[in-house]
Write an enzyme that holds these catalytic residues in place. Structure first.
Site, short mmCIF file in Angstrom:
data_model
loop_
_atom_site.label_atom_id
_atom_site.label_comp_id
_atom_site.label_asym_id
_atom_site.label_seq_id
_atom_site.Cartn_x
_atom_site.Cartn_y
_atom_site.Cartn_z
N ARG A 116 4.10 6.50 4.95
CA ARG A 116 4.48 6.08 6.30
C ARG A 116 5.20 4.73 6.33
O ARG A 116 5.92 4.45 7.25
CB ARG A 116 3.28 6.06 7.24
CG ARG A 116 2.32 4.92 6.99
CD ARG A 116 1.33 4.78 8.11
NE ARG A 116 0.32 5.81 8.04
CZ ARG A 116 -0.91 5.65 8.51
NH1 ARG A 116 -1.25 4.53 9.10
NH2 ARG A 116 -1.80 6.61 8.41
N GLU A 175 -2.05 -1.26 -3.47
CA GLU A 175 -3.20 -0.63 -2.83
C GLU A 175 -2.94 0.88 -2.82
O GLU A 175 -1.81 1.31 -2.52
CB GLU A 175 -3.35 -1.11 -1.38
CG GLU A 175 -3.80 -2.55 -1.27
CD GLU A 175 -3.91 -2.98 0.18
OE1 GLU A 175 -3.64 -2.18 1.10
OE2 GLU A 175 -4.23 -4.15 0.40
N HIS A 221 -8.74 -8.49 5.13
CA HIS A 221 -8.61 -7.59 6.28
C HIS A 221 -8.97 -8.33 7.57
O HIS A 221 -10.06 -8.87 7.69
CB HIS A 221 -9.46 -6.32 6.17
CG HIS A 221 -8.78 -5.15 6.85
ND1 HIS A 221 -8.75 -5.00 8.21
CD2 HIS A 221 -8.06 -4.13 6.34
CE1 HIS A 221 -8.06 -3.92 8.51
NE2 HIS A 221 -7.61 -3.37 7.40
N HIS A 261 0.86 -1.18 0.00
CA HIS A 261 0.00 0.00 0.00
C HIS A 261 0.90 1.23 0.00
O HIS A 261 1.61 1.47 0.97
CB HIS A 261 -0.87 -0.04 1.27
CG HIS A 261 -1.87 1.07 1.37
ND1 HIS A 261 -2.83 1.09 2.35
CD2 HIS A 261 -2.07 2.19 0.63
CE1 HIS A 261 -3.58 2.18 2.20
NE2 HIS A 261 -3.13 2.87 1.18
N GLU A 294 -12.89 -6.62 -3.57
CA GLU A 294 -12.34 -7.27 -2.37
C GLU A 294 -13.27 -6.90 -1.23
O GLU A 294 -13.38 -5.73 -0.85
CB GLU A 294 -10.91 -6.78 -2.09
CG GLU A 294 -10.35 -7.42 -0.81
CD GLU A 294 -8.94 -6.97 -0.48
OE1 GLU A 294 -8.19 -6.54 -1.38
OE2 GLU A 294 -8.56 -7.06 0.71
N1 PXP Z 1 -6.89 -5.76 2.14
C1 PXP Z 1 -6.79 -4.41 2.17
C2 PXP Z 1 -7.50 -3.63 1.10
C3 PXP Z 1 -6.02 -3.77 3.15
O1 PXP Z 1 -5.94 -2.43 3.16
C4 PXP Z 1 -5.33 -4.55 4.09
C5 PXP Z 1 -4.48 -3.87 5.13
O2 PXP Z 1 -3.40 -3.28 4.57
C6 PXP Z 1 -5.45 -5.94 4.03
C7 PXP Z 1 -6.26 -6.52 3.07
C8 PXP Z 1 -4.74 -6.84 4.99
O3 PXP Z 1 -5.28 -6.67 6.24
P1 PXP Z 1 -4.56 -7.33 7.50
O4 PXP Z 1 -3.24 -6.64 7.63
O5 PXP Z 1 -5.49 -7.06 8.63
O6 PXP Z 1 -4.40 -8.79 7.18
#
Ligand code: PXP
Length: 242
Positions: free
Chosen positions: A49, A70, A191, A43, A151
């Protein structure tokens, strides 16, 4: 079986804590691939950051699996993505004060701007995914905006307390996934997923990709990233054996 996208941002978070050169997310991508990662995700935040422009440029040239970037649906990021050309972009909401991405993208509220970003990314040959809540209005808006993939945000499922609440959230993800597939888009989810809660999500019909970061990088501190990714692949494969 659902494939696994590994988010390596936290490796860069550790590096940026010292503004040092290690640990390097480019090395992390190699280890994740050796552990069986099917997609590498980073991302690039507007405040830089964790992941830096240099990381993205090197990853785009070195990863062997598809790179998923991302990013916020803003012109600076669209310009960068069109230059770097990752295989896939996932548009996410971005709030500078948040610790991690909090809710899904409000596609319905910003349809014309998001549709324009999707079309600019498509013109560069990039597949575009929308990170959205398990919400019928947002999935319909994602279809109208021309996304290839949704997603579905699994945070509420991951954070649900008690079996009943958890099953209710799981059902929302399942039914959003059904809507995504019926609208002709690909169904991804992510997530808050970890080694314990991933199985029920991985078993949802038509699910193509899981996107997981925190749980894998947390385990990697103790086991190494290659093993942590392989363990997650096994937790997903286990779903299919049940
Ligand atoms: N999917 C997206 C769109 C996200 O922003 C994130 C976090 O960066 C994740 C998945 C992964 O989430 P987690 O770090 O909680 O596994």
């Amino acid at each position: 079986m659902a494939i696994l996208g590994v988010n390596i941002d936290h490796v860069a978070t550790l590096r940026q804590a010292r503004r040092a050169s290690e640990p390097d997310p480019v090395w992390a991508a190699v280890e994740a691939e050796l552990g069986g990662a099917d997609v590498i995700t980073v991302h690039l935040r507007e405040d830089r950051r964790h992941i830096q422009d240099r990381d993205l440029e090197l990853l785009a040239r070195t990863v062997h699996r598809p790179l998923n970037m991302e990013m916020a649906a803003v012109s600076e990021m669209v310009r960068l993505a069109r230059k770097i050309k990752p295989a896939m972009v996932t548009l996410v909401p971005e709030n500078r004060r948040e610790i991690t991405t909090e809710g899904g993208l409000d596609v319905a509220a910003r349809l014309p701007a998001i549709k324009a970003a999707v079309s600019q990314l498509h013109r560069a040959g990039i597949v575009v995914s929308a990170f959205v809540d398990a919400n019928a209005r947002q999935v319909a808006a994602a279809r109208d905006a021309g996304f290839d993939i949704c997603e579905i945000h699994t945070g509420p499922y991951a954070n649900a307390l008690g079996q009943q609440a958890c099953l209710a959230e799981l059902d929302k993800v399942r039914s959003a996934g059904e809507q995504v597939l019926n609208a002709g888009m690909r169904f991804n989810a992510g997530h808050g997923l970890d080694y314990r809660n991933v199985a029920a999500i991985a078993a949802l019909p038509g699910l193509l990709e899981l996107h997981i970061g925190h749980a894998i990088i947390s385990r990697a501190i103790f086991t190494g990233l290659r093993t942590a990714v392989a363990d997650m692949k096994q937790a997903i494969a286990h779903t299919m054996a049940r």
